[in-house]
Write an enzyme that holds these catalytic residues in place. Structure first.
Site, PDB file in Angstrom:
ATOM      1  N   SER A   2       0.815  -1.209   0.000  1.00 44.74           N
ATOM      2  CA  SER A   2       0.000   0.000   0.000  1.00 44.74           C
ATOM      3  C   SER A   2       0.851   1.263   0.000  1.00 44.74           C
ATOM      4  O   SER A   2       0.363   2.327  -0.372  1.00 44.74           O
ATOM      5  CB  SER A   2      -0.987   0.013   1.168  1.00 44.74           C
ATOM      6  OG  SER A   2      -0.472  -0.622   2.291  1.00 44.74           O
TER       7      SER A   2
ATOM      8  N   GLU B  58      -7.245  -1.273  -6.118  1.00 47.74           N
ATOM      9  CA  GLU B  58      -6.400  -0.346  -6.891  1.00 47.74           C
ATOM     10  C   GLU B  58      -5.435  -1.199  -7.721  1.00 47.74           C
ATOM     11  O   GLU B  58      -4.721  -2.050  -7.172  1.00 47.74           O
ATOM     12  CB  GLU B  58      -5.625   0.586  -5.957  1.00 47.74           C
ATOM     13  CG  GLU B  58      -6.451   1.759  -5.460  1.00 47.74           C
ATOM     14  CD  GLU B  58      -5.668   2.714  -4.555  1.00 47.74           C
ATOM     15  OE1 GLU B  58      -5.942   3.928  -4.607  1.00 47.74           O
ATOM     16  OE2 GLU B  58      -4.788   2.260  -3.798  1.00 47.74           O
TER      17      GLU B  58
ATOM     18  N   ASN C 106      -4.962   6.248  -0.310  1.00 51.65           N
ATOM     19  CA  ASN C 106      -4.248   6.612   0.909  1.00 51.65           C
ATOM     20  C   ASN C 106      -3.662   8.021   0.810  1.00 51.65           C
ATOM     21  O   ASN C 106      -3.438   8.674   1.816  1.00 51.65           O
ATOM     22  CB  ASN C 106      -3.163   5.583   1.226  1.00 51.65           C
ATOM     23  CG  ASN C 106      -3.767   4.341   1.870  1.00 51.65           C
ATOM     24  OD1 ASN C 106      -4.864   4.407   2.439  1.00 51.65           O
ATOM     25  ND2 ASN C 106      -3.088   3.211   1.771  1.00 51.65           N
TER      26      ASN C 106
END
Ligand code: 3H9
Length: 649
Positions: free
Chosen positions: A409, A442, A480
């Site tokens: 991430s 994603e 994020n």
């Protein structure tokens, strides 16, 4: 003989004294203006035809009529209007039988309700999903349904929007018969055996509701609809149908439909509807064939890896779980098993289904077992050296054409892939926790990623029933990165003197399940803290966040009994904390506060989104909206931060 009306999206064939009207309006036989006109003309022609005793209405392609044509909703309605067409079919002199395959939804189900009979394949479904588009049925759905089923069933169907599968629809009386095998032939045989013209739903009285029913229903529908307008309005239409005349109820429904159709909420929900469908077919992979994924492996059996493995098993893909030693492997397999056990407990799947899903999962500590695996997803600790070691092993063990994905991430996927033989089959697939539940994926290609690898990521998302969004490489990708900006902006408000609980309440009132501080307390403040510390250790200039002050004071969130709030033992309710006020007091500088906190924070999300678009990290504003809605709890009825920025108040 088959007559095709000129330029009409339907054909009429004759089978003895039965006419078969076959709608052919791809992709989903939506009731466009041309189709409404053609059905109207067919009803007129068949009424006037003495050689016809009954009519079967069927559709070609993948589904029965899926509803009104939503693309026409932004334009002025053109006659024949759907309610009039539905009334016309209901008034036909010969009995019509709807022969349903795929889905009869919204206006499609309303047309079916105007038919005297409904037959369906067992795989079909019927329903009134209008509320999911921010509207109520507009062609008599809420007026006819309570004449067919008890009020409680009508409420469930019209206020949740969830389709009802054919076997249950049969049990409820929504359809008259299930057809095995050839639907057309079955429907013709059925229609031929039903020569009479029984009363239409218009001629029937609504089924009665017990006293107090509507008040109770309003309470439960209000609670379940989480701020969305349409479900309660649909309920009001159903109530009207049971208390007023057919004509009055129809007028009431139509008025409600027209009002809601032009509401900002309906516009937002339509935007999301089309964005979700477009997401599966982005321009970047048009015409590119994905690689087949027959088998998959997941490296790492922690929360994330187990969730990914469960998601793959839910899609019936055989999975090998890889861990570094037998203890970790046993824990990982246990984690996946616990997900299926939980699903059984909640009644989502049966025992035998859970057993089948578990049986399709095997485990190993030996990478050599991945020699014939089509896709491997790495979900190990967020540490570059650890991930690189995994890919080094995968590079040696896997087939040269196996797709290798990282679930990182925050790390740069290019760095993760460094040294990999043939980086064209490498890609980032960023799942969100819990990975078997959260819809967002994603998809992050590197400059080396081959188009087929990218297309495989999207095809996998479709199989896992996820919403894929392509993201470019930057710190935090799309989601994020916006989250970071959102949290910093929320902290800024605190520095300016806003109350932590007021900020959370503002975001809840806007439609988020939780405000930014409550959410951090739930997830833990330490992950973001450690990231900032890591960046500082690398010499980056990362200013002190208020969250840093709290973590240094041991307040890491609910798990430590305190974070932005205090928590009593065993109680998850956040309580404003005097200790937090004291800790943060030196950082509060005061200042002017925005009049509308939620609009301010959503506006800043949109500002960050605009930069993300400019940088090419996201291809389209609606992709950013999907990321926020499906990964971060942004209220669907608001359409997303970019929709708000471009079309909001
Ligand atoms: C309504 O009926 C109001 C009435 O009560 C009153 C009126 C007066 N219109 O989902 P897919 C397109 S409200 C226009 O991928 P699947 C979709 O955008 C309506 N277009 O297929 C996509 O286009 P593209 C109530 C529509 O096989 C393509 O069709 N009905 C519509 O996975 C394929 O769609 C609904 O809410 C539409 N209504 O699933 C049903 N529907 O290829 C909505 C789809 O260019 N539809 N498109 O990207 C569905 O739930 C699914 O499409 C369905 C098929 C289950 C039918």
């Amino acid at each position: 003989m088959s007559i095709t009306l000129e330029a009409a999206p339907l054909a009429i064939a004759r089978e003895g004294r039965i006419a078969v009207v076959t709608v052919d309006n791809p992709p989903v036989n939506a009731l466009s203006h041309a189709l409404r006109q053609a059905l109207w003309d067919a009803a007129e022609a068949l009424d006037a035809d003495p050689a016809i005793d009954a009519v079967v209405l069927t559709c070609s392609g993948r589904t029965f009529i899926a509803g009104a044509d939503v693309t026409e909703f932004g334009k002025p309605p053109q006659p024949p209007h759907l309610p009039d067409l539905v009334a016309r079919i209901e008034a036909a002199k010969k009995p019509w039988t709807a022969a349903i395959h795929g889905s009869a939804l919204g206006g499609g189900f309303e047309v079916a309700l105007a038919c005297r009979f409904r037959v369906a394949l067992a795989s079909a479904a019927v329903g009134l999903p209008e509320v999911t588009l921010g509207i109520v049925p507009g062609a008599g759905g809420t007026v006819r349904l309570p004449r067919l089923v008890p009020p409680a069933v009508a409420v469930e169907i019209a206020t949740t929007g969830k389709p009802v599968k054919a076997p249950r629809a049969l049990a409820l009386g929504l359809i008259d018969r299930l057809v095995d095998g050839d639907l057309r032939a079955g429907a013709i045989a059925f229609a031929a055996a039903m020569p009479a013209l029984p009363p239409s739903l218009r001629d029937r009285a609504p089924l009665p509701a017990e006293s107090g029913f509507w008040e109770e229903a309003a309470k439960s529908v209000g609670k379940a609809s989480r701020g969305e307008t349409a479900p309660l309005r649909a309920l009001a239409c159903l109530r009207k149908a049971t208390e007023a005349s057919f004509e009055e109820a129809t007028a009431f429904e139509r008025e409600t439909f027209l009002e809601l159709r032009s509401s900002p909420e309906a516009a937002a929900l339509r935007h999301v509807f089309f964005a979700e469908r477009a997401a599966l077919r982005p321009a970047s992979i048009r015409g590119v064939e994905p690689r087949p994924v027959r088998t998959a492996a997941v490296v790492g059996g922690g929360t994330m890896g187990a969730g990914i493995a469960a998601a793959l098993r839910d899609a019936a893909i055989p999975v090998i779980l890889v861990e570094r030693d037998s203890d970790a492997l046993a824990r990982g397999i246990g984690n996946v098993g616990a997900i299926f056990d939980g699903a059984v407990k909640r009644g989502r799947i049966g025992e035998s289904e859970a057993a089948a899903r578990k049986a399709g999962l095997s485990g190993t500590t030996d990478y050599a077992r991945l020699a014939d695996t089509d896709l491997v997803i790495e979900a190990v600790f967020e540490e570059l050296s650890v991930k690189r070691a995994v890919f080094e092993a995968l590079g040696r063990a896997c087939r040269a054409d196996a797709i290798l994905a990282t679930n990182t991430s925050y790390l740069d996927p290019r760095a993760v892939a460094e040294g990999l033989p043939d980086p064209s089959r490498f890609i980032g697939l960023h799942f969100f926790s819990p990975a078997n539940v959260m819809k967002l994926l994603e998809v992050v290609p590197t400059p080396e990623t081959a188009p087929e690898t990218l297309a495989t990521g999207f095809a996998l998302a479709a199989r896992l029933r996820k919403v894929p969004v392509q993201a470019g490489i930057c710190d935090g990708f799309i989601g994020n990165r916006i989250l970071k900006r959102y949290r910093a902006a929320a902290e800024d408000l605190v520095r300016s003197g806003a109350d932590i609980a007021d900020i959370d309440a503002a975001m809840r009132n806007y439609g988020f399940a939780m405000g930014p501080f409550e959410a951090q307390d739930l997830g833990g403040l330490d992950i973001a803290f450690l990231q900032r510390e890591g960046a500082r250790a690398r010499g980056e200039n990362v200013p002190e966040a208020l969250g840093d002050i709290l973590v240094r004071a041991g307040r890491r969130g609910q798990k430590t009994g305190c974070g932005w709030y205090d928590y009593a033992p065993g109680d998850r309710r956040p309580r404003p904390s005097a200790a937090v006020s004291a800790l943060l007091a030196p950082a509060i500088r005061g200042g002017e506060l925005p009049r509308d906190i939620a609009a301010h924070l959503v506006g800043l999300m949109g500002t960050e989104g605009a930069v993300i678009l400019d940088e090419g990290i996201a291809a389209r504003p609606e992709d950013i909206d999907l990321v926020e809605i499906h990964g971060y709890g942004f209220p669907r009825r608001r359409g997303g931060p970019m929709f708000q920025r471009d079309f909001g108040p």
